[in-house]
Design a protein around this motif. Structure first.
Motif, PDB file in Angstrom:
ATOM      1  N   LEU A   1       0.832  -1.211   0.000  1.00 30.07           N
ATOM      2  CA  LEU A   1       0.000   0.000   0.000  1.00 30.07           C
ATOM      3  C   LEU A   1       0.860   1.252   0.000  1.00 30.07           C
ATOM      4  O   LEU A   1       0.578   2.217  -0.710  1.00 30.07           O
ATOM      5  CB  LEU A   1      -0.856   0.030   1.271  1.00 30.07           C
ATOM      6  N   ALA A   2       1.918   1.222   0.827  1.00 32.38           N
ATOM      7  CA  ALA A   2       2.766   2.408   0.950  1.00 32.38           C
ATOM      8  C   ALA A   2       3.421   2.738  -0.375  1.00 32.38           C
ATOM      9  O   ALA A   2       3.496   3.895  -0.780  1.00 32.38           O
ATOM     10  CB  ALA A   2       3.824   2.192   2.033  1.00 32.38           C
ATOM     11  N   SER A   3       3.890   1.713  -1.110  1.00 39.26           N
ATOM     12  CA  SER A   3       4.628   2.019  -2.330  1.00 39.26           C
ATOM     13  C   SER A   3       3.695   2.224  -3.517  1.00 39.26           C
ATOM     14  O   SER A   3       3.977   3.020  -4.404  1.00 39.26           O
ATOM     15  CB  SER A   3       5.637   0.919  -2.629  1.00 39.26           C
ATOM     16  N   ARG A   4       2.547   1.522  -3.547  1.00 38.46           N
ATOM     17  CA  ARG A   4       1.686   1.603  -4.717  1.00 38.46           C
ATOM     18  C   ARG A   4       0.577   2.631  -4.594  1.00 38.46           C
ATOM     19  O   ARG A   4       0.071   3.117  -5.605  1.00 38.46           O
ATOM     20  CB  ARG A   4       1.050   0.232  -5.010  1.00 38.46           C
ATOM     21  N   VAL A   5       0.120   2.907  -3.392  1.00 41.74           N
ATOM     22  CA  VAL A   5      -1.043   3.795  -3.255  1.00 41.74           C
ATOM     23  C   VAL A   5      -0.700   5.051  -2.456  1.00 41.74           C
ATOM     24  O   VAL A   5      -0.622   6.153  -2.996  1.00 41.74           O
ATOM     25  CB  VAL A   5      -2.236   3.055  -2.580  1.00 41.74           C
ATOM     26  N   ILE A   6      -0.475   4.880  -1.166  1.00 38.65           N
ATOM     27  CA  ILE A   6      -0.335   6.029  -0.278  1.00 38.65           C
ATOM     28  C   ILE A   6       0.894   6.862  -0.652  1.00 38.65           C
ATOM     29  O   ILE A   6       0.843   8.089  -0.690  1.00 38.65           O
ATOM     30  CB  ILE A   6      -0.260   5.567   1.195  1.00 38.65           C
ATOM     31  N   GLY A   7       2.011   6.188  -0.954  1.00 37.80           N
ATOM     32  CA  GLY A   7       3.234   6.904  -1.293  1.00 37.80           C
ATOM     33  C   GLY A   7       3.125   7.677  -2.596  1.00 37.80           C
ATOM     34  O   GLY A   7       3.905   8.590  -2.863  1.00 37.80           O
ATOM     35  N   ARG A   8       2.158   7.307  -3.447  1.00 39.08           N
ATOM     36  CA  ARG A   8       2.033   7.965  -4.743  1.00 39.08           C
ATOM     37  C   ARG A   8       1.140   9.185  -4.712  1.00 39.08           C
ATOM     38  O   ARG A   8       1.137   9.984  -5.645  1.00 39.08           O
ATOM     39  CB  ARG A   8       1.479   6.982  -5.770  1.00 39.08           C
ATOM     40  N   ILE A   9       0.343   9.317  -3.645  1.00 39.18           N
ATOM     41  CA  ILE A   9      -0.460  10.530  -3.508  1.00 39.18           C
ATOM     42  C   ILE A   9       0.485  11.656  -3.104  1.00 39.18           C
ATOM     43  O   ILE A   9       1.342  11.456  -2.243  1.00 39.18           O
ATOM     44  CB  ILE A   9      -1.556  10.342  -2.431  1.00 39.18           C
ATOM     45  N   PRO A  10       0.383  12.831  -3.743  1.00 38.88           N
ATOM     46  CA  PRO A  10       1.325  13.912  -3.409  1.00 38.88           C
ATOM     47  C   PRO A  10       1.371  14.167  -1.896  1.00 38.88           C
ATOM     48  O   PRO A  10       0.332  14.245  -1.245  1.00 38.88           O
ATOM     49  CB  PRO A  10       0.738  15.123  -4.147  1.00 38.88           C
ATOM     50  N   GLY A  11       2.566  14.280  -1.374  1.00 31.53           N
ATOM     51  CA  GLY A  11       2.716  14.547   0.059  1.00 31.53           C
ATOM     52  C   GLY A  11       2.758  13.291   0.898  1.00 31.53           C
ATOM     53  O   GLY A  11       3.040  13.336   2.097  1.00 31.53           O
ATOM     54  N   GLY A  12       2.480  12.140   0.275  1.00 32.85           N
ATOM     55  CA  GLY A  12       2.408  10.910   1.046  1.00 32.85           C
ATOM     56  C   GLY A  12       3.731  10.475   1.639  1.00 32.85           C
ATOM     57  O   GLY A  12       3.774   9.745   2.618  1.00 32.85           O
ATOM     58  N   ASP A  13       4.818  10.957   1.022  1.00 34.51           N
ATOM     59  CA  ASP A  13       6.113  10.526   1.511  1.00 34.51           C
ATOM     60  C   ASP A  13       6.867  11.642   2.231  1.00 34.51           C
ATOM     61  O   ASP A  13       8.067  11.598   2.389  1.00 34.51           O
ATOM     62  CB  ASP A  13       6.947   9.985   0.339  1.00 34.51           C
ATOM     63  N   HIS A  14       6.100  12.674   2.668  1.00 33.87           N
ATOM     64  CA  HIS A  14       6.727  13.769   3.391  1.00 33.87           C
ATOM     65  C   HIS A  14       6.205  13.837   4.812  1.00 33.87           C
ATOM     66  O   HIS A  14       5.085  13.429   5.082  1.00 33.87           O
ATOM     67  CB  HIS A  14       6.429  15.098   2.697  1.00 33.87           C
ATOM     68  N   ASP A  15       7.019  14.378   5.693  1.00 31.07           N
ATOM     69  CA  ASP A  15       6.545  14.599   7.046  1.00 31.07           C
ATOM     70  C   ASP A  15       5.470  15.671   7.022  1.00 31.07           C
ATOM     71  O   ASP A  15       5.543  16.603   6.232  1.00 31.07           O
ATOM     72  CB  ASP A  15       7.704  15.058   7.943  1.00 31.07           C
ATOM     73  N   PRO A  16       4.444  15.559   7.903  1.00 38.62           N
ATOM     74  CA  PRO A  16       3.400  16.588   7.955  1.00 38.62           C
ATOM     75  C   PRO A  16       3.979  17.924   8.409  1.00 38.62           C
ATOM     76  O   PRO A  16       4.992  17.963   9.110  1.00 38.62           O
ATOM     77  CB  PRO A  16       2.401  16.043   8.973  1.00 38.62           C
ATOM     78  N   GLU A  17       3.349  19.022   7.929  1.00 40.17           N
ATOM     79  CA  GLU A  17       3.881  20.345   8.266  1.00 40.17           C
ATOM     80  C   GLU A  17       2.934  21.099   9.183  1.00 40.17           C
ATOM     81  O   GLU A  17       1.749  20.863   9.186  1.00 40.17           O
ATOM     82  CB  GLU A  17       4.079  21.157   6.982  1.00 40.17           C
TER      83      GLU A  17
END
Lengths: 106, 410, 132
Positions: free
Chosen positions: C116-132
């Motif tokens: 899920l992390a690599s195929r779905v969640i990580g592909r949504i913009p911002g998914g691989d960044h720390d929250p601001e």
């Protein structure tokens, strides 16, 4: 074997009389190796009897809940592995001279 | 300022329990029909939630375990699952209602159709959960929600007959016996259930983990609870009082959010109404965040998944996917045109299962030295904890029959 | 009232009860990230049949998580091939949670999370960044 196959099994004495069900399985964790050796089985009158484990721990609070759950778990005991004669899919059979120990944790 | 911001978790949690969209309307309905004769329920409710939220916060700070992990550990897979299903449905229904509530509030502010606002609201909630840090999220919504204090100010501006209000507090019924006892008790249980709704402890304890509370923060946890929840209760009572002063004498039955605003508009004019509207938007938005996060927290904690806003989304993928699905489902349900306020009424049914199965494990673990060391409950806390468990069980058993007899209070 | 039961012979080890202390506990990886919940335990050297004396005591060989949970909830059996295990030798510490000595990514039980992390969640913009 997996744990849940053992839990809830009926327990029979040597002549085949049902004396309870397996409510839990006790293990000893070796200090050095970390291995978990099976010590014995806990037996209660019904499977839900050990709910929250108050009969095995020194915890006594909240007092009303502790007392009620100990009363519900009355009659539970520990049987050591050496006193188990056989384990079958339909029940655990104990040896003739099996001994009952207190379910309390050391 | 830092001290004020430190209270945001408690304030935001309490907003979800006391002044979310269901409660905004219910408080007003109750005030317009029963005056203040049900205020005692909110006071008992706030004592109960303070007691258990403080316990859950203490458990989280000392052991690092959030509430649904404890529920699974103590109740086991099966009973824990029953609670998960009930709690999750409450979360989902409430979150649906809150997204609808944001849309209704924005409709009042802009007079654009709510159907247009529903997708906007759902996406806004998701964006905040996706990108905004937990501390900013709780501070902004917590502070803006305080705009609802305008209801308390309105009470004074309306120059009420204090003696009559005091009489109502002491259960002298203001109406001429038009309400049946079943209806009265149905609302009593609905108010109590909503004051103690389980997602508050899921959110509060998980928030404590999000903020990395430790033993040092026990004092902060206590102040959060003791300021946040009574403040929430005060706002809820204030809304009831304004309805009791303005709407009750004219026999106006509250059926919509705009009627909740009427007394404030009468007391303080347009500006007061605008402030109250801002409060509505913030409170429903805050409650939407709280329930969306709680649905993720409860599922992730039961199944042992990685969770938390302090992780980047890809490091808690299943947690974030759960929340996305919940928001999509909620928005989808709303677009069929259901009334958001009515949805929250039916969550009372599931509270009957979820309330006892949530608060019993908290009480047990708060007494367990393996988890708590020397910070276990004292005798007084245990006494009141047990008293409240009994009240919770009675309320749970009575909820569904009363709902049927009173036809959900109608 | 019957006489109180005797205490079991003491052992030089930490004694735990599986259902009370092990089952349904959270498992964390070496960095403290949640991995799974203990849904069941695999016990080695324990089979159906007579128990001969002098046999070594059975030991816990693995924590089991995943599809087995449906079996515990609704009954039935999980085919042995579908058991997702974490070897007992990977357990570094046990208090109120299990802590492993490896990273979550190296374990089979987290395959869906990683997918899920690599195929779905990580592909949504911002998914691989720390929250601001």
């Amino acid at each position: 074997m997996i744990l849940s196959e053992l839990l809830q099994l009926p327990v029979l004495d040597a002549v085949g009389t049902r004396i309870g069900v397996v409510t839990d399985v006790r293990f000893a964790l070796d200090h050095d190796s970390g291995d978990a050796h099976m010590l014995g089985v806990l037996i209660g009158r019904r499977s839900r009897a050990t709910f929250l484990g108050y009969e095995r721990k020194t915890e006594t609070a909240p007092a009303l809940i502790a007392r009620f759950l100990r009363w519900r778990a009355r009659g539970s005991f520990l049987v050591l592995l050496d006193d188990v004669r056989s384990i079958e899919p339909d029940g655990v059979r104990l040896r003739t001279d099996y001994r009952r120990y207190s379910p309390e944790l050391p | 300022m830092k001290a004020v911001l430190g209270l945001a978790l408690g304030v935001l949690t309490a907003i979800g329990g006391f002044v979310d969209i269901g409660d905004l309307v219910t408080s007003s309905v109750v005030g317009s029909r029963f005056g203040l004769t049900l205020a005692w329920v909110i006071i008992i409710g706030v004592v109960g939630i303070c007691l258990f939220a403080q316990m859950s916060g203490r458990v989280a700070a000392i052991s690092g375990r959030a509430t649904f992990e404890i529920i699974r550990e103590r109740l086991g897979a099966r009973v824990g699952f029953a609670n998960l299903v009930a709690s999750f449905l409450i979360n989902l229904m409430t979150l649906t209602a809150e997204v609808g509530g944001i849309a209704l509030s924005l409709q009042l502010a802009t007079s654009l159709q709510p159907t247009l606002w529903i997708p906007v609201a759902a996406i806004a909630v998701w964006l905040v959960i996706w990108r905004v840090k937990f501390s900013i999220l709780e501070n902004v919504t917590g502070l803006l929600g305080l705009a609802l204090i305008v209801f308390a100010v309105a009470v004074f501006l309306l120059h009420p007959d204090w003696q009559s209000l005091g009489g109502q507090l002491l259960l002298q019924s203001p109406s001429q016996g038009s309400e049946t006892p079943a209806t009265y008790w149905y609302f009593a249980i609905a108010l109590f259930g909503s004051a103690m709704t389980p997602y508050e402890v899921f959110f509060f304890s998980s928030g404590a983990v999000e903020e990395h509370w430790t033993r040092k923060d026990l004092g902060q946890s206590r102040v959060n609870v003791l300021v946040g929840f009574p403040l929430g209760a005060l706002l809820s009572i204030a809304i009831s009082v304004t309805a009791a002063i303005v709407l009750l004498p004219h026999q106006i039955q509250v059926t919509s959010l705009s009627q909740v605003l009427l007394p404030v508009a009468q007391a303080g004019g347009t500006i007061a109404a605008i402030v109250a509207l801002l409060g509505f938007v913030a409170a429903t938005f805050g409650a939407a965040l709280e329930t969306t996060l709680s649905s993720g927290y409860s599922l992730a904690q039961y199944f042992g998944w990685s969770w938390g806003k302090f992780r980047r989304p890809a490091k808690a993928a299943r947690f974030h996917l759960t929340m996305i699905i919940c928001l999509v489902v909620g928005a989808g349900v709303l677009l069929t045109g259901v009334d958001p306020v009515q949805i929250t009424e039916y969550s009372v049914v599931f509270s009957a299962i979820a309330l006892p199965l949530t608060y019993l494990p908290i009480l047990i673990v708060a007494n367990d030295r393996d988890y708590m060391g020397d910070k276990v409950n004292g005798r007084v806390t245990n006494f009141f904890g047990l008293v409240f468990l009994v009240i919770i069980v009675i309320a749970s058993v009575a909820a569904i029959p009363l709902m049927i007899i009173s036809a959900a209070g109608s | 009232m019957t006489d109180p039961l005797p205490q079991a012979p003491s052992v030089d080890a930490r004694v735990v009860d599986a259902r009370l202390h092990l089952l349904d506990r959270q498992v964390l990886d070496v960095e403290g990230d949640p991995v799974a919940t203990v849904d069941d335990l695999e016990i080695a050297d324990l089979q159906y049949g007579e128990r001969l004396p002098d046999r070594p005591a059975p030991t816990i060989s693995a924590l089991i998580s995943g599809p087995i949970l449906t079996t515990r909830l609704f009954g039935g059996r999980t085919p042995p091939g579908r058991l997702q295990k974490i070897g007992w030798d990977l357990v570094a510490d046990l208090d109120i949670v299990f802590t492993l000595e490896v990273k979550s990514e190296s374990l089979e039980v987290t395959w869906f999370e990683r997918w899920l992390a690599s195929r779905v969640i990580g592909r949504i913009p911002g998914g691989d960044h720390d929250p601001e």
